[in-house]
Motif scaffolding. Structure first.
Motif, PDB file in Angstrom:
ATOM      1  N   SER A 207       0.822  -1.204   0.000  1.00 32.33           N
ATOM      2  CA  SER A 207       0.000   0.000   0.000  1.00 32.33           C
ATOM      3  C   SER A 207       0.862   1.262   0.000  1.00 32.33           C
ATOM      4  N   ARG A 208       2.062   1.180   0.537  1.00 26.73           N
ATOM      5  CA  ARG A 208       2.955   2.355   0.554  1.00 26.73           C
ATOM      6  C   ARG A 208       3.341   2.790  -0.852  1.00 26.73           C
ATOM      7  N   PHE A 209       3.330   1.844  -1.788  1.00 23.02           N
ATOM      8  CA  PHE A 209       3.686   2.162  -3.174  1.00 23.02           C
ATOM      9  C   PHE A 209       2.465   2.237  -4.084  1.00 23.02           C
ATOM     10  N   SER A 210       1.305   2.342  -3.501  1.00 18.82           N
ATOM     11  CA  SER A 210       0.072   2.469  -4.272  1.00 18.82           C
ATOM     12  C   SER A 210      -0.154   3.917  -4.677  1.00 18.82           C
ATOM     13  N   GLY A 211      -0.377   4.158  -5.963  1.00 20.45           N
ATOM     14  CA  GLY A 211      -0.688   5.503  -6.418  1.00 20.45           C
ATOM     15  C   GLY A 211      -2.091   5.944  -6.067  1.00 20.45           C
ATOM     16  N   VAL A 212      -2.923   5.009  -5.642  1.00 24.30           N
ATOM     17  CA  VAL A 212      -4.288   5.320  -5.226  1.00 24.30           C
ATOM     18  C   VAL A 212      -4.324   5.637  -3.738  1.00 24.30           C
ATOM     19  N   GLN A 213      -3.695   4.809  -2.933  1.00 26.92           N
ATOM     20  CA  GLN A 213      -3.699   5.026  -1.485  1.00 26.92           C
ATOM     21  C   GLN A 213      -2.717   6.110  -1.050  1.00 26.92           C
ATOM     22  N   ASN A 214      -1.690   6.360  -1.861  1.00 29.40           N
ATOM     23  CA  ASN A 214      -0.720   7.420  -1.566  1.00 29.40           C
ATOM     24  C   ASN A 214      -0.580   8.304  -2.806  1.00 29.40           C
ATOM     25  N   PRO A 215      -1.575   9.146  -3.060  1.00 32.58           N
ATOM     26  CA  PRO A 215      -1.561   9.959  -4.279  1.00 32.58           C
ATOM     27  C   PRO A 215      -0.519  11.065  -4.239  1.00 32.58           C
ATOM     28  N   LEU A 216      -0.402  11.754  -5.356  1.00 31.35           N
ATOM     29  CA  LEU A 216       0.536  12.866  -5.479  1.00 31.35           C
ATOM     30  C   LEU A 216       0.143  14.013  -4.549  1.00 31.35           C
ATOM     31  N   PRO A 217       1.115  14.836  -4.148  1.00 28.89           N
ATOM     32  CA  PRO A 217       0.783  16.025  -3.358  1.00 28.89           C
ATOM     33  C   PRO A 217      -0.241  16.902  -4.072  1.00 28.89           C
ATOM     34  N   ALA A 218      -0.988  17.675  -3.300  1.00 27.51           N
ATOM     35  CA  ALA A 218      -2.093  18.465  -3.849  1.00 27.51           C
ATOM     36  C   ALA A 218      -1.640  19.482  -4.891  1.00 27.51           C
TER      37      ALA A 218
END
Length: 291
Positions: A207-218
């Motif tokens: 999950s740490r490398f998930s682009g969904v659970q850890n999206p880009l900064p705002a």
């Protein structure tokens, strides 16, 4: 996947799903044969300033085209190489950008037989130390997973482009398990073996490398391209990324460009150049465009 390999894994799974999963991990991590430089890419490849960095004790080949103050980072996918972006490299250079890229471990001209997302991230971080903040990061396929992970964890840019991208590490495990004909139990064992081997049983590693659970900064805008009949990565992966990034995301859904031809399509090149050059904020709502 060759039928003989699928038959072998079917037999192994019958004996023990855990054994089948552990054996599958060997193939899952191995990149395979190197992608050659195509004749139409050769001049671009040979014109680069070549360097090396060290990633996990592997020599990684780096490339630079141009010497301007506005660097753009390009990140290839699994079993890829930097010069797959040859047409985009030439277009960016014509617009005055410096282009920076690398052949990931076990890919292109770099050392190794195995790699993973952490090594992609490490290479990107090292290149930022050498070149400073990036005007944009443009990534393809597996490289999108690495690029979003890197930017979400501090790589400095205001724009990310994802082409035919992977959003979730678990997708890769499921896809590979299906290609081997593994059932749910053996596929789960493959995932568990991967976390044990690569992440040393780190909790929530995937999950740490998930682009969904850890999206880009705002503050980071996202432009996505994906073909609706991509035979390698389902467009659902880019749709998940698009949904996770709200108003700052724009998804271009194409028809008939597959997984790799989309990299050099005119509509991709034109939209990427416009996206990089436009003042922020770039996105005008959560739109899906079909081409």
């Amino acid at each position: 996947m060759p039928s003989v390999i699928r038959m072998a894994f079917s037999a192994a799974e019958t004996l023990s799903p855990r054994l089948a999963g552990r054996l599958a991990l060997i193939l899952f991590r191995r990149v395979g044969s190197r992608l050659p430089v195509r004749p139409d890419e050769r001049a671009t490849h040979d014109s680069a300033r070549v360097g090396t960095i060290t990633v996990n004790n592997k020599n990684v080949v780096t490339y630079q085209w141009g010497t301007g103050a506005r660097p753009v980072l390009l990140v290839h996918g699994w079993r890829g190489r930097a010069v797959q972006f040859a047409r985009l490299i030439r277009e960016l250079r014509a617009e005055g950008y410096t282009v920076v890229s690398f052949d990931a471990p076990a890919n292109g001209s770099s050392d190794g037989r195995y790699t993973d997302v952490r090594e992609y991230v490490d290479a990107m971080v090292q290149l930022q130390r050498l070149h400073g903040s990036f005007e944009a990061v443009v990534a393809h396929s597996f490289g999108v997973l690495g690029a979003i992970s890197a930017v979400a964890n501090g790589l400095d840019t205001n724009r990310v482009v994802g082409i035919s991208g992977v959003a979730e590490p678990g997708y890769l495990l499921s896809y590979f398990g299906q290609s081997l004909g593994l059932g749910p139990a053996a596929t789960a064992e493959l995932g568990a073996a991967f976390v044990r081997r690569v992440f040393e049983n780190e909790p929530d590693a995937l999950s740490r490398f998930s682009g969904v659970q850890n999206p880009l900064p705002a503050s980071v805008a996202l432009l996505l391209f994906h073909d609706r009949v991509d035979p390698v990565v389902d467009i659902e992966q880019s749709e998940q990324l698009h949904a996770a990034h709200g108003e700052r995301s724009h998804l271009v859904a194409t028809e008939g460009l597959g997984h790799r031809r989309i990299l050099s399509a005119d509509l991709t090149l034109d939209a990427v150049l416009e996206f990089i050059a436009a003042p922020l904020p770039v996105a005008q709502g959560r739109s899906v465009e079909r081409r």
